[in-house]
Design an enzyme around this catalytic site. Structure first.
Site, mmCIF file in Angstrom:
data_model
loop_
_atom_site.group_PDB
_atom_site.id
_atom_site.type_symbol
_atom_site.label_atom_id
_atom_site.label_comp_id
_atom_site.label_asym_id
_atom_site.label_seq_id
_atom_site.Cartn_x
_atom_site.Cartn_y
_atom_site.Cartn_z
ATOM 1 N N HIS A 42 35.536 50.252 16.986
ATOM 2 C CA HIS A 42 34.965 51.133 15.961
ATOM 3 C C HIS A 42 35.573 52.522 16.130
ATOM 4 C CE1 HIS A 42 32.790 52.344 19.506
ATOM 5 N NE2 HIS A 42 32.540 53.477 18.870
ATOM 6 N N HIS A 123 39.403 58.818 16.784
ATOM 7 C CA HIS A 123 40.153 57.847 17.585
ATOM 8 C C HIS A 123 39.365 56.558 17.727
ATOM 9 C CE1 HIS A 123 37.428 59.572 20.560
ATOM 10 N NE2 HIS A 123 37.614 58.469 21.271
#
Length: 176
Positions: A42, A123
């Site tokens: 995720h 990120h």
């Protein structure tokens, strides 16, 4: 088991096919740390930490109040962070992503949540505790359309960590 506190974060889930592709690419890197399981891949929008289960209704209402736009998320850089963190990053963060993360942080702080003061770093974590930075054979190039954001609950058991989605909210496609 009576759970009173939950470890929570808001994030962007990956479509199943994209998670499979990233997982395959990551395994080819041969990372020496602790890889993130494919089911947990995720992009974190904001980490909340541990909070009382009684605050879930408040967080659900907060999420419902956000009207973010859908966007294309491109991960095209292999990056390293503190303590052996290896992740996929982006050369150009979409404006809609930055607005979504900023709005979440503004509303959460307004509701009394204490958040990390570091600048938002978009990120996707691939592994933790890596001792040797990887040298990829190919440049990463992953892209998906972010169409929703999620409040996740992080749990751990004998099988490891699992990020369970509790609530999700749509991101709208802007009219042209």
């Amino acid at each position: 088991m009576n759970v009173k506190n939950l470890r929570l974060f808001f994030g962007l889930p990956l479509p199943h096919r994209q998670a499979e592709a990233i997982d395959r690419w990551c395994r080819e890197l041969g990372l020496d740390g602790r890889p993130v399981a494919r089911r947990n891949l995720h992009l974190t929008l904001t980490f909340l930490g541990s909070h009382s289960v009684e605050r879930l209704a408040e967080l659900q209402c907060l999420g419902e109040g956000i009207r973010g736009n859908a966007f294309e998320m491109k991960l095209d850089r292999l990056e390293t962070g503190r303590h052996g963190l290896v992740c996929l990053g982006t050369g150009q963060a979409p404006e809609a992503l930055l607005q979504l993360a900023g709005e979440l942080q503004r509303l959460l702080r307004g509701a009394g949540y204490t958040l990390d003061e570091r600048v938002f770093w978009p990120h996707l974590t691939l592994a933790r505790d890596c001792r040797n930075p990887p040298l990829p054979a190919s440049v990463p190039d992953f892209c998906w359309r972010a169409e929703r954001f999620v409040l996740f609950h992080s749990t751990s058991d004998a099988q490891g960590t699992l990020y369970k989605p509790l609530f999700h909210w749509p991101l709208v496609t802007p009219e042209r």
